[in-house]
Write a protein that holds these residues in place. Structure first.
Motif, PDB file in Angstrom:
ATOM      1  N   PRO A  51     -62.753 -15.622 -12.938  1.00  0.00           N
ATOM      2  CA  PRO A  51     -63.648 -15.292 -14.178  1.00  0.00           C
ATOM      3  C   PRO A  51     -64.681 -14.449 -14.216  1.00  0.00           C
ATOM      4  CG  PRO A  51     -63.195 -17.704 -13.650  1.00  0.00           C
ATOM      5  CD  PRO A  51     -62.703 -16.721 -12.510  1.00  0.00           C
ATOM      6  N   ASP A  52     -65.112 -13.748 -15.349  1.00  0.00           N
ATOM      7  CA  ASP A  52     -66.301 -12.894 -15.425  1.00  0.00           C
ATOM      8  C   ASP A  52     -67.738 -13.730 -14.778  1.00  0.00           C
ATOM      9  OD1 ASP A  52     -64.773 -11.064 -16.547  1.00  0.00           O
ATOM     10  OD2 ASP A  52     -65.949 -11.249 -18.801  1.00  0.00           O
ATOM     11  N   GLY A  53     -68.179 -12.924 -13.703  1.00  0.00           N
ATOM     12  CA  GLY A  53     -69.189 -13.374 -13.088  1.00  0.00           C
ATOM     13  C   GLY A  53     -68.973 -14.079 -11.823  1.00  0.00           C
ATOM     14  N   PHE A  54     -67.819 -14.546 -11.546  1.00  0.00           N
ATOM     15  CA  PHE A  54     -67.419 -15.084 -10.421  1.00  0.00           C
ATOM     16  C   PHE A  54     -67.743 -14.235  -9.164  1.00  0.00           C
ATOM     17  CE2 PHE A  54     -64.422 -16.217  -7.335  1.00  0.00           C
ATOM     18  CZ  PHE A  54     -64.659 -17.518  -6.665  1.00  0.00           C
ATOM     19  N   SER A 111     -64.909 -25.751  -1.776  1.00  0.00           N
ATOM     20  CA  SER A 111     -64.420 -24.556  -2.507  1.00  0.00           C
ATOM     21  C   SER A 111     -65.228 -24.041  -3.426  1.00  0.00           C
ATOM     22  CB  SER A 111     -63.242 -25.395  -3.606  1.00  0.00           C
ATOM     23  OG  SER A 111     -62.781 -24.230  -4.451  1.00  0.00           O
ATOM     24  N   PRO A 112     -65.254 -22.636  -3.564  1.00  0.00           N
ATOM     25  CA  PRO A 112     -66.165 -21.791  -4.222  1.00  0.00           C
ATOM     26  C   PRO A 112     -65.713 -21.744  -5.749  1.00  0.00           C
ATOM     27  CG  PRO A 112     -64.690 -20.414  -3.044  1.00  0.00           C
ATOM     28  CD  PRO A 112     -64.342 -21.887  -2.764  1.00  0.00           C
ATOM     29  N   ILE A 113     -64.515 -22.349  -6.286  1.00  0.00           N
ATOM     30  CA  ILE A 113     -64.014 -22.243  -7.524  1.00  0.00           C
ATOM     31  C   ILE A 113     -64.453 -23.039  -8.428  1.00  0.00           C
ATOM     32  CG2 ILE A 113     -61.811 -22.182  -8.867  1.00  0.00           C
ATOM     33  CD1 ILE A 113     -61.605 -20.267  -6.437  1.00  0.00           C
ATOM     34  N   PRO A 114     -65.123 -22.408  -9.543  1.00  0.00           N
ATOM     35  CA  PRO A 114     -65.872 -23.254 -10.715  1.00  0.00           C
ATOM     36  C   PRO A 114     -65.065 -24.214 -11.137  1.00  0.00           C
ATOM     37  CG  PRO A 114     -65.435 -20.697 -11.388  1.00  0.00           C
ATOM     38  CD  PRO A 114     -64.917 -20.838  -9.907  1.00  0.00           C
ATOM     39  N   ALA A 115     -65.605 -25.310 -11.579  1.00  0.00           N
ATOM     40  CA  ALA A 115     -64.931 -26.516 -12.104  1.00  0.00           C
ATOM     41  C   ALA A 115     -64.464 -25.669 -13.683  1.00  0.00           C
ATOM     42  CB  ALA A 115     -66.082 -27.387 -12.720  1.00  0.00           C
ATOM     43  N   GLY A 116     -63.107 -26.181 -13.789  1.00  0.00           N
ATOM     44  CA  GLY A 116     -62.309 -25.801 -14.990  1.00  0.00           C
ATOM     45  C   GLY A 116     -61.453 -24.736 -14.992  1.00  0.00           C
ATOM     46  N   PHE A 117     -61.594 -23.882 -13.707  1.00  0.00           N
ATOM     47  CA  PHE A 117     -60.626 -22.885 -13.441  1.00  0.00           C
ATOM     48  C   PHE A 117     -59.779 -23.377 -12.383  1.00  0.00           C
ATOM     49  CE2 PHE A 117     -59.455 -18.801 -11.166  1.00  0.00           C
ATOM     50  CZ  PHE A 117     -58.901 -18.216 -12.207  1.00  0.00           C
TER      51      PHE A 117
END
Length: 440
Positions: free
Chosen positions: A344-347, A285-291
């Motif tokens: 999120p910003d920067g994703f 998954s490319p989704i950042p931790a915490g989101f």
């Protein structure tokens, strides 16, 4: 995590003041009043006329785009047939099939060679279309399904079923479409989930997050399964069932469509939250931790899912109310809001790095108009008329159809975006047809 509270949806005219269900006779005066209001609405006429004027200019996506895209053409085909000759529309469709590749895949679109001026490492050529160059954003999986829908709509509006037997480089259009289905099942089908896959993008978008260009599948891509690609497939199969005069093939496609329907409901519909899951990631998954990506509502994919018949009338009412509430919470102008909350910003890199930019929460009439179409088609005409107003009003204000809108309803992108014109023109026709039927 943002928690949204959704109140039980009250169907249009469903209860009287005492709280009892209203009868058909009680509903009729209010329907007549709405019908009269729609038929007297001069802004609808103005927008429809403006839409037809810019679609008269050609089949390219809009000002700033010399290319003809299947995904765009699919949403303006009905209006195109009102302002162009059948022969011109037919010819534009056939060029797509001339550019079909040896592996049976379909291009996103094409342009005449003299207008091929942008940097592209992998242009698509074909001996059958020597004067044109094709291109494809390979992160997406809607090229084949968009073209099949385009052909289906063309045949249903013109009755030109002979197009199916037209030979392009020795192979009929029908066989070429069948080969496109085979390509998807061979190259873009996940057997575990029984669904099509593409790269991770924002809803229906064609930009992945991991590189600055974002439109081509590469080593940075992440395989993802979403509702948009699969419901576009379902709609394409339905058009094949309706326009191809072969009962045996129709039965095969109906079985295939049923399987996709069942697997979308099983794997992508979140019954508890009454929304679609943005993505399934078969790999990493490319989704950042915490989101938590599953807090996001995908408005465009949901609208297409309704068109595909995935949701009940009760579920349509709920997801529409979710969209309306998302618009209020976001501060954006209309239910054309791509998704909410944003990534999120920067994703995403480049122009989508910030919230409410382009496909990361921008407001696109191109898809919001499709939701309006589905509200009308499913009996939510009052809601549709209320929710289309921001889209109509900004066309009147700007005297044009912009590609997308940011915060404060600020227009951006192409100033003559024909996909937006096409979906609004079609919705206006639906409004008028309903109003004529319900004015007495």
């Amino acid at each position: 995590m943002i928690r949204l509270t959704y109140f039980p949806y009250r169907l249009l005219l469903c209860k009287n003041q005492a709280g009892h269900p209203t009868t058909k006779a009680q509903q009729q005066p209010q329907q007549q009043q709405l019908a009269a209001q729609i038929l007297a609405d001069s802004s609808l006429t103005m927008v429809d006329n403006l839409a037809k004027d810019i679609i008269k200019e050609g089949f390219n996506a809009g000002s700033g785009y010399s290319q003809i895209w299947a995904r765009d053409f699919n949403t303006l085909i009905e209006t195109s047939l009102e302002v162009h000759s059948k022969e011109n529309v037919r010819g534009a469709i056939l060029i797509f099939f001339a550019l079909q590749q040896k592996n049976d895949e379909m291009v996103d679109g094409y342009v005449v060679k003299k207008d091929f001026t942008w940097n592209d490492d992998t242009p698509y050529y074909s001996d059958a279309a020597p004067g044109h160059v094709g291109f494809k954003n390979t992160v997406e999986t809607d090229q084949e399904t968009s073209l099949i829908q385009l052909v289906g709509k063309y045949i249903k509006k013109t009755g030109d079923v002979e197009l199916l037997q037209e030979k392009v480089a020795g192979t009929t259009v029908l066989v070429r479409m069948e080969k496109m289905i085979d390509y998807l099942l061979r190259e873009r089908f996940n057997k575990k989930y029984g669904l099509l896959w593409g790269a991770m993008t924002a809803d229906w978008g064609d930009v992945q997050p991991n590189d600055s260009f974002g439109c081509d599948w590469n080593e940075l891509s992440d395989e993802a399964i979403d509702v948009y690609d699969n419901t576009m497939f379902m709609i394409a199969l339905q058009y094949l069932i309706e326009v191809v005069p072969d009962a045996q093939k129709a039965a095969q496609w109906a079985k295939m469509k049923k399987g996709i329907h069942e697997n979308v409901r099983k794997h992508l519909w979140d019954a508890k939250q009454q929304k679609f899951i943005p993505h399934i990631y078969p790999g990493k998954s490319p989704i950042p931790a915490g989101f938590d990506e599953n807090t996001i509502h995908y408005h465009g994919g949901t609208a297409v899912a309704i068109e595909a018949g995935l949701l009940s009338k009760k579920e349509i009412a709920i997801v529409n109310q979710q969209m309306v509430e998302n618009v209020k919470l976001s501060g954006m102008p209309s239910i054309g809001l791509t998704l909410y909350p944003t990534y999120p910003d920067g994703f995403f890199k480049g122009g989508m790095a910030k919230a409410y930019q382009y496909q990361n929460g921008g407001d696109w009439t191109w898809f919001g108009g499709r939701m309006i179409q589905q509200l009308i088609a499913n009996g939510f005409v009052k809601e549709a008329y209320e929710e289309v107003r921001p889209m109509i009003n900004r066309v009147v204000k700007n005297q044009g159809f912009y590609e997308w809108y940011g915060k404060g309803d600020v227009p951006d992108g192409s100033g003559k975006f024909k996909g937006s014109a096409g979906v609004l023109s079609k919705a206006i026709l639906q409004f008028r047809e309903w109003a004529v039927e319900n004015q007495k």
